[in-house]
Design a protein around this motif. Structure first.
Motif, mmCIF file in Angstrom:
data_model
loop_
_atom_site.group_PDB
_atom_site.id
_atom_site.type_symbol
_atom_site.label_atom_id
_atom_site.label_comp_id
_atom_site.label_asym_id
_atom_site.label_seq_id
_atom_site.Cartn_x
_atom_site.Cartn_y
_atom_site.Cartn_z
ATOM 1 N N PHE A 48 45.575 34.437 21.403
ATOM 2 C CA PHE A 48 44.815 34.686 22.617
ATOM 3 C C PHE A 48 45.645 34.568 23.982
ATOM 4 C CE2 PHE A 48 41.303 33.977 19.300
ATOM 5 C CZ PHE A 48 41.093 35.282 19.230
ATOM 6 N N ALA A 49 46.308 33.580 24.004
ATOM 7 C CA ALA A 49 47.073 33.210 25.028
ATOM 8 C C ALA A 49 47.880 34.318 25.677
ATOM 9 C CB ALA A 49 48.031 31.636 24.955
ATOM 10 N N LEU A 50 48.662 34.910 24.420
ATOM 11 C CA LEU A 50 49.554 35.910 24.566
ATOM 12 C C LEU A 50 48.739 37.289 25.183
ATOM 13 C CD1 LEU A 50 52.354 35.514 21.976
ATOM 14 C CD2 LEU A 50 52.620 35.390 24.440
ATOM 15 N N ALA A 51 47.562 37.595 24.628
ATOM 16 C CA ALA A 51 46.882 38.642 25.054
ATOM 17 C C ALA A 51 46.477 38.289 26.585
ATOM 18 C CB ALA A 51 45.568 38.637 24.106
ATOM 19 N N GLY A 52 46.040 37.278 26.680
ATOM 20 C CA GLY A 52 45.736 36.804 28.202
ATOM 21 C C GLY A 52 46.979 37.248 29.117
ATOM 22 N N LEU A 53 48.041 36.806 28.822
ATOM 23 C CA LEU A 53 49.046 36.937 29.619
ATOM 24 C C LEU A 53 49.462 38.555 29.495
ATOM 25 C CD1 LEU A 53 51.452 33.911 28.433
ATOM 26 C CD2 LEU A 53 50.311 34.393 30.559
ATOM 27 N N CYS A 54 49.577 39.260 28.556
ATOM 28 C CA CYS A 54 49.824 40.697 28.545
ATOM 29 C C CYS A 54 49.001 41.370 29.328
ATOM 30 C CB CYS A 54 49.820 40.949 26.965
ATOM 31 S SG CYS A 54 50.321 42.754 26.691
ATOM 32 N N ASN A 55 47.606 41.039 29.274
ATOM 33 C CA ASN A 55 46.606 41.646 30.223
ATOM 34 C C ASN A 55 47.141 41.525 31.767
ATOM 35 O OD1 ASN A 55 45.330 42.609 28.052
ATOM 36 N ND2 ASN A 55 43.667 40.968 27.959
ATOM 37 N N MET A 56 47.040 40.046 31.874
ATOM 38 C CA MET A 56 47.698 39.965 33.195
ATOM 39 C C MET A 56 49.269 40.469 33.866
ATOM 40 S SD MET A 56 45.128 38.557 34.628
ATOM 41 C CE MET A 56 45.812 37.902 36.163
ATOM 42 N N SER A 57 49.906 40.790 32.632
ATOM 43 C CA SER A 57 51.257 41.115 33.374
ATOM 44 C C SER A 57 51.478 42.525 33.905
ATOM 45 C CB SER A 57 52.226 41.171 32.086
ATOM 46 O OG SER A 57 51.901 41.766 31.115
ATOM 47 N N CYS A 58 50.300 43.136 33.846
ATOM 48 C CA CYS A 58 50.380 44.417 34.772
ATOM 49 C C CYS A 58 50.078 44.299 36.413
ATOM 50 C CB CYS A 58 49.102 45.355 34.480
ATOM 51 S SG CYS A 58 49.323 46.017 32.839
ATOM 52 N N ASP A 59 49.490 42.916 36.851
ATOM 53 C CA ASP A 59 49.673 42.771 37.981
ATOM 54 C C ASP A 59 50.752 42.014 38.617
ATOM 55 O OD1 ASP A 59 47.979 41.701 40.444
ATOM 56 O OD2 ASP A 59 48.440 39.727 39.899
ATOM 57 N N PRO A 60 51.312 42.511 39.724
ATOM 58 C CA PRO A 60 52.836 42.129 40.292
ATOM 59 C C PRO A 60 52.834 40.785 40.608
ATOM 60 C CG PRO A 60 51.908 44.201 41.361
ATOM 61 C CD PRO A 60 50.907 43.824 40.382
ATOM 62 N N GLU A 61 51.725 40.241 41.230
ATOM 63 C CA GLU A 61 51.757 38.608 41.679
ATOM 64 C C GLU A 61 51.713 37.719 40.424
ATOM 65 O OE1 GLU A 61 48.632 35.804 44.153
ATOM 66 O OE2 GLU A 61 48.820 37.902 44.790
ATOM 67 N N SER A 62 51.094 38.206 39.357
ATOM 68 C CA SER A 62 50.967 37.400 38.123
ATOM 69 C C SER A 62 52.004 37.486 37.430
ATOM 70 C CB SER A 62 49.994 38.118 37.296
ATOM 71 O OG SER A 62 48.600 37.511 37.922
ATOM 72 N N LYS A 63 52.796 38.985 37.410
ATOM 73 C CA LYS A 63 54.344 38.694 36.939
ATOM 74 C C LYS A 63 55.296 37.937 37.209
ATOM 75 C CE LYS A 63 54.382 43.601 36.475
ATOM 76 N NZ LYS A 63 55.214 44.945 36.501
#
Length: 141
Positions: A48-63
């Motif tokens: 679930f942690a990786l799923a959350g990170l994966c979902n957020m990794s489309c956002d440039p600031e989050s990356k």
């Protein structure tokens, strides 16, 4: 308690799927929570942690934030994981993170190359796309 933690993390990962929620996620420092869960020993929490990170990794600031917190190294630990979903989420997340133009460590490239020989079409295809995207001159392997 573990079930409540698992359910909460799963809900937060799902919440991170919608870009309309990105600002809330950043305000609540949920990226820190997702990264912290990568040190857990329970596969469900890691998933679930990786799923959350994966979902957020489309956002440039989050990356950029994830990369600044050694996220590439933390996430790359789960490449080639025996759990298919964990393996796919880690590879997909790295695919998005490397879009920033940061250098890809040789050990990550070597792990991704192993995906190309996977019998699992999901893993094989994602590994191939990764290599074609980030190592186009070497794609004839």
């Amino acid at each position: 308690m573990r079930d409540a933690k698992k359910q909460t993390l799963a809900n937060l990962a799902n919440f991170s799927y919608d870009p309309i929620n990105y600002e809330y996620i950043k305000q609540l420092h949920l990226l820190d929570l997702f990264l912290a869960q990568l040190s857990e020993d329970k596969e469900e929490l890691i998933h679930f942690a990786l799923a959350g990170l994966c979902n957020m990794s489309c956002d440039p600031e989050s990356k950029e934030y994830v990369v600044s917190l050694n996220g590439v190294a933390l996430i790359s630990n789960f490449l080639l994981h025996k759990n298919e979903e964990i393996s796919l989420n880690s590879l997909t997340t790295l695919f998005y993170l490397f879009d920033l133009g940061i250098p890809i460590p040789k050990e990550i490239e070597q792990k991704v190359m192993q995906y190309q020989s996977s019998a699992n079409p999901r893993l094989k295809n994602l590994g191939t796309i990764f290599l074609q995207t980030y190592f186009p001159s070497e794609t004839g392997r």
